[in-house]
Design an enzyme around this catalytic site. Structure first.
Site, PDB file in Angstrom:
ATOM      1  N   HIS A 399       9.262 -19.340 -11.929  1.00  0.00           N
ATOM      2  CA  HIS A 399       8.155 -19.399 -10.987  1.00  0.00           C
ATOM      3  C   HIS A 399       7.247 -18.169 -11.086  1.00  0.00           C
ATOM      4  O   HIS A 399       6.022 -18.272 -11.204  1.00  0.00           O
ATOM      5  CB  HIS A 399       8.725 -19.529  -9.565  1.00  0.00           C
ATOM      6  CG  HIS A 399       7.669 -19.566  -8.520  1.00  0.00           C
ATOM      7  ND1 HIS A 399       7.246 -18.434  -7.859  1.00  0.00           N
ATOM      8  CD2 HIS A 399       6.904 -20.577  -8.061  1.00  0.00           C
ATOM      9  CE1 HIS A 399       6.291 -18.764  -7.026  1.00  0.00           C
ATOM     10  NE2 HIS A 399       6.069 -20.066  -7.120  1.00  0.00           N
ATOM     11  N   ARG A 493       0.067 -29.130 -11.212  1.00  0.00           N
ATOM     12  CA  ARG A 493       1.319 -29.152 -10.449  1.00  0.00           C
ATOM     13  C   ARG A 493       1.008 -29.374  -8.967  1.00  0.00           C
ATOM     14  O   ARG A 493       0.015 -28.846  -8.454  1.00  0.00           O
ATOM     15  CB  ARG A 493       2.085 -27.848 -10.638  1.00  0.00           C
ATOM     16  CG  ARG A 493       2.668 -27.658 -12.032  1.00  0.00           C
ATOM     17  CD  ARG A 493       3.501 -26.386 -12.081  1.00  0.00           C
ATOM     18  NE  ARG A 493       4.270 -26.235 -13.302  1.00  0.00           N
ATOM     19  CZ  ARG A 493       3.909 -25.490 -14.346  1.00  0.00           C
ATOM     20  NH1 ARG A 493       2.767 -24.836 -14.327  1.00  0.00           N
ATOM     21  NH2 ARG A 493       4.692 -25.401 -15.399  1.00  0.00           N
ATOM     22  N   ARG A 540       0.538 -34.206 -11.730  1.00  0.00           N
ATOM     23  CA  ARG A 540       1.971 -34.445 -11.843  1.00  0.00           C
ATOM     24  C   ARG A 540       2.557 -34.625 -10.452  1.00  0.00           C
ATOM     25  O   ARG A 540       2.375 -33.754  -9.589  1.00  0.00           O
ATOM     26  CB  ARG A 540       2.657 -33.283 -12.548  1.00  0.00           C
ATOM     27  CG  ARG A 540       4.073 -33.674 -12.847  1.00  0.00           C
ATOM     28  CD  ARG A 540       5.109 -32.653 -12.976  1.00  0.00           C
ATOM     29  NE  ARG A 540       5.078 -31.475 -12.193  1.00  0.00           N
ATOM     30  CZ  ARG A 540       5.608 -30.341 -12.618  1.00  0.00           C
ATOM     31  NH1 ARG A 540       6.104 -30.258 -13.824  1.00  0.00           N
ATOM     32  NH2 ARG A 540       5.604 -29.289 -11.844  1.00  0.00           N
ATOM     33  N   GLU A 637      10.716 -34.578 -20.527  1.00  0.00           N
ATOM     34  CA  GLU A 637      11.381 -33.317 -20.179  1.00  0.00           C
ATOM     35  C   GLU A 637      12.890 -33.403 -20.326  1.00  0.00           C
ATOM     36  O   GLU A 637      13.592 -32.415 -20.152  1.00  0.00           O
ATOM     37  CB  GLU A 637      11.065 -32.958 -18.723  1.00  0.00           C
ATOM     38  CG  GLU A 637       9.604 -32.698 -18.496  1.00  0.00           C
ATOM     39  CD  GLU A 637       9.311 -32.346 -17.061  1.00  0.00           C
ATOM     40  OE1 GLU A 637       9.037 -31.178 -16.775  1.00  0.00           O
ATOM     41  OE2 GLU A 637       9.369 -33.265 -16.218  1.00  0.00           O
TER      42      GLU A 637
HETATM   43  C1  PEP Z   1       7.943 -28.267 -18.213  1.00  0.00           C
HETATM   44  O1  PEP Z   1       9.068 -28.532 -17.803  1.00  0.00           O
HETATM   45  O2  PEP Z   1       7.699 -27.957 -19.404  1.00  0.00           O
HETATM   46  C2  PEP Z   1       6.802 -28.277 -17.290  1.00  0.00           C
HETATM   47  C3  PEP Z   1       5.588 -28.090 -17.729  1.00  0.00           C
HETATM   48  O3  PEP Z   1       7.057 -28.442 -15.961  1.00  0.00           O
HETATM   49  P1  PEP Z   1       7.566 -27.272 -14.973  1.00  0.00           P
HETATM   50  O4  PEP Z   1       7.441 -25.978 -15.687  1.00  0.00           O
HETATM   51  O5  PEP Z   1       6.715 -27.371 -13.774  1.00  0.00           O
HETATM   52  O6  PEP Z   1       8.983 -27.715 -14.747  1.00  0.00           O
HETATM   53 MG    MG Z   2       9.278 -29.427 -15.881  1.00  0.00          MG
END
Ligand code: PEP
Ligand code: MG
Length: 761
Positions: A399, A493, A540, A637
């Site tokens: 984060h 996001r 997303r 993912e």
């Molecule tokens: C990822 O998983 O590559 C992605 C872009 O989503 P996040 O980083 O929000 O999990």
């Molecule tokens: Mg992700």
């Protein structure tokens, strides 16, 4: 005139010869040795369009195009190009081109001279307009018939879909943009490179020359580390030089192709340029600089022991301060007190404030350095006030890393113990690129700070076929992302939108306040889709691991999971709590109805096609029609999604976007938030690459758009591979968009080059 030799063109002839042609003509006229050639002028193109009678037909097609309808645009572009390629060149023009080519062969003294054929576009009334990189270049062409064919291909390339789009977007009338074509002998250099007529980073009046073996492509493309020489321009004395281990070079093959080969062992560490050659180059640099009246960035080649200049343009990046070097030495003398991972580049200094609990955030005043175990979404307002961020935990996709990159704040993560080692109110300086924290606060040059200007600089007008988009995590950052010139948002996001409310989305539902939730989502999504309209924005749906929302109102009800990364998140949770997903779709539907047709929906953490079917059904229930109203796709993912991507394709997706942050952690069993295993986290692990490759291949086979929005898409050397694999778009962090665009452009050019060579076989 329809065809002009370089000798009769000057820098004022951009309207006739385009920028490239005018530049080569100017150098030739100034007596600088340039490989000879000629220009098929913009007027010739005009005559061709009118004499063949295709002009009106093409303009009619252009008038009817909706440039925001990509499929329609591509179809029209293809049709126009076919019309041009199929139109015979009137004999009076082809005779002139053949005559000029034959004269060039005679001049060079060979039967069929090998030439490069480059497009050089120009606009009536606005000859200075830049269309660089939008049209085609073809190398290693020979024979008059082929030359004619490729000239016509250059003309046709004026109607590439992206070029049409660019002109419409920038209000250039299609009928007033012309294209000249440069035909120039290709020189088979023994050594080649670049020369700056002053030091480009300090402005110091010394020639900086880089050189390596073979064709100049090796140095210009960055495939080789060249030798570097600094030459004093007054005395021509070599002040300093370094001999590199030059591993590769480009050679011209007998059939005209160029090929990257290993440098012969005896040449690898051998000095490329002799004293005499350096003097000759420096003298040439002085002449060119004097001619243009400004420092120049040039390309040179030695062919048969003769020096040729291939290109000259002003140096645009002269750095007037020399404070940088001083700062570097300052840094060397400082003591590193904490080390971690460089998560967001730039340097920052300030006062340490250690945040152990969320109610301590008020301690952070403008310009402080936030030090904490790991940031959470509700820390963002305080992160914004900080000059820099340091965390104990986390890897480069945690984060703190994602948000600080987007905010443009230097950040070091995964230090293990910063909250223990650093003392409250201590002064520190952090290097967010190298992942270092220094004792004390010291002066930082503007260049090393990370700020909006860094992003703005990256908005160079390079046009790529592979779209380069930006990731947006905070709607407020949309303008900054747009300023990079990104082709859209490849990942918007949702998680941060909940922050403005300070309330867990579930709480809205439980309290019968769904309308409020929809309104908050609408307001936030609007900030992005409006700024980017008509460029696409892929929203997303919510993907918040249970540990991230615990501090929001209502967050106390979040379950405590042993491993939130493997837990209740993404689409699996949304299907368990469909009311939140419904609220998201309702917000998108309302925006769609207001004319925001540029929104796409992306489903996170997809694992089984069943989830996709259910998600689409929920969208339909609220009146949002996947594929009809909006594009609908999934994030890849999980290894599961990558391994059965065909099944998702069968059900129907408009796109698949590789979320490599998660894909890597799930493939390698490495928690992306755990600094103890950060060294094991590797997006380039062969297993991850296989899954990526498979996904792109299957998508391409099925005509489904493939993309990437994970952090790997912000890494130039990975991007190079992705472009080779045929990915359609790459979405990077705002701070990386410029670099990624350069890499994409270079990789595409390389592919075009390879294809052109193959074509010749
Ligand atoms: C990822 O998983 O590559 C992605 C872009 O989503 P996040 O980083 O929000 O999990
Ligand atoms: Mg992700």
């Amino acid at each position: 005139m329809y065809v002009e030799k370089f000798e009769s063109i000057s820098k004022d002839d951009v309207g006739i010869a385009g920028g490239k042609g005018a530049n080569l003509g100017e150098l030739t006229q100034a007596g600088i040795p340039v490989p000879p050639g000629f220009i098929v002028t913009a007027e010739t193109y005009n005559k061709f369009m009118n004499d063949t009678g295709i002009f009106d037909n093409i303009m009619d097609i252009l008038n009817g195009i909706d440039i925001n309808n990509t499929k329609e645009l591509q179809k029209s572009a293809k049709k126009i190009k076919e019309i041009i390629i199929d139109a015979p060149i009137p004999e009076d023009i082809s005779a002139l081109i053949i005559e000029a080519y034959n004269a060039l062969c005679q001049k060079v003294g060979v039967e069929d001279v090998l030439v490069a054929i480059r497009s050089s576009a120009t606009a009536e009334d606005l000859p200075e307009a830049s269309f660089a990189g939008q049209q085609d270049t073809f190398l290693n062409i020979y024979g008059s018939e082929s030359v004619i064919d490729y000239v016509r291909k250059c003309w046709a390339s004026l109607f590439e879909a992206r070029a049409i789009f660019y002109r419409e977007e920038n209000n250039f009338e299609h009928s007033k943009v012309y294209i000249a074509v440069v035909v120039q002998e290709m020189v088979e250099s023994e050594k080649a490179g670049v020369m700056f007529t002053v030091n480009p980073s300090t402005g110091e009046d010394v020639a900086l020359i880089e050189g390596s073996w073979g064709l100049g492509e090796a140095v210009v493309s960055g495939s080789v580390t060249p030798d570097t020489y600094y030459v004093d321009k007054k005395s021509n004395e070599v002040l300093n030089f370094s001999i590199a281990d030059k591993k590769v070079m480009f050679e011209k093959l007998p059939n005209g192709e160029t090929k990257q080969v290993d440098v012969p062992e005896e040449l690898r560490n051998k000095r490329v340029l002799s004293e005499a050659e350096l003097v000759e180059l420096t003298e040439m640099g002085k002449r060119i600089q004097k001619h243009y009246g400004a420092p120049q960035d040039t390309e040179w080649a030695f062919y048969d022991n003769t020096l040729f200049m291939l290109q000259s343009r002003p140096i645009t990046t002269l750095d007037e301060s020399s404070s940088n070097e001083k700062e570097e030495s300052d840094i060397e003398n400082r003591e590193v007190i904490v080390r971690g991972l460089g998560a967001s580049p730039g340097m920052a200094a300030g006062t340490v404030k250690i945040i152990k609990k969320i109610d301590e955030l008020d301690k952070i005043k403008n310009g402080d350095i936030m030090v904490t175990t790991m940031t959470t979404p509700d820390m963002v307002p305080a992160m914004k006030r900080s000059n820099g961020i340091i965390t104990d935990e986390g890897g480069i996709t945690c984060h703190a890393a994602i948000i600080s990159r987007e905010l443009g704040i230097p950040c070091v993560v995964g230090t293990g113990n910063a909250t223990e080692i650093l003392k409250e109110n201590n002064k520190v300086t952090i290097d967010g690129k190298k992942g270092l924290v220094f004792e004390g606060e010291f002066q930082i040059s503007e260049e090393n700070k990370q700020d909006e200007s860094v992003v703005a600089q990256s908005a160079a007008p390079i046009i790529t076929v592979t779209e380069v988009k930006a990731n947006v995590s905070m709607p407020e950052a949309a303008k900054k992302a747009f300023a990079t010139g990104a082709d859209g948002v490849g990942l918007l996001r949702t998680e941060h939108m909940m922050l403005t409310a300070g309330v867990h989305p579930n709480k809205f539902i439980q309290d019968n306040r769904e309308d409020e939730l929809v309104k908050i989502l609408m307001e936030n999504i609007l900030k992005v889709v409006d700024v980017f309209y008509p460029k696409p924005v892929w929203y997303r749906t919510l993907d918040a691991p249970t540990d991230e929302f615990q501090t929001l109102e209502g967050g106390e009800e979040e379950p405590h999971e042993h491993n939130p990364m493997l837990g209740w998140r993404g689409i699996r949770r949304e299907l368990d709590e469909p009311e939140i997903l419904k609220a998201e779709f309702k917000a998108i539907k309302k925006l769609y109805e207001q004319g925001y047709t540029n929104i796409g929906v992306m489903i996170p953490l997809s694992q089984s096609p069943d989830e996709l079917i259910k998600a689409k059904k929920i969208a339909e229930e609220v009146g949002l029609r996947p594929h009809k109203d909006i594009d609908f796709g999934i994030m890849v993912e999980t290894p599961a999604a990558a391994l059965i991507i065909e099944e998702f394709i069968d059900i129907g997706i408009d796109f698949a976007s590789l979320g490599t942050n998660d894909l890597t952690q799930y493939t390698l069993a490495v928690d992306r938030n755990n600094e103890l295993v950060a060294k094991n986290y590797n997006e380039e692990h062969p297993a991850v690459l296989k899954l990526i490759e498979r996904t792109i291949r299957k998508c391409n086979e099925a005509g489904v758009t493939s993309s990437i929005c994970g952090q790997a898409g912000s890494k130039p050397h990975i991007v190079e591979k992705l472009v080779e694999l045929g990915i359609n778009s790459v979405s990077a962090n705002t701070d990386a968009v410029g670099d990624v665009r350069h890499t994409v452009a270079r990789s595409e050019q390389k592919l075009i080059l390879d294809a052109a060579r193959k074509q010749k076989k």
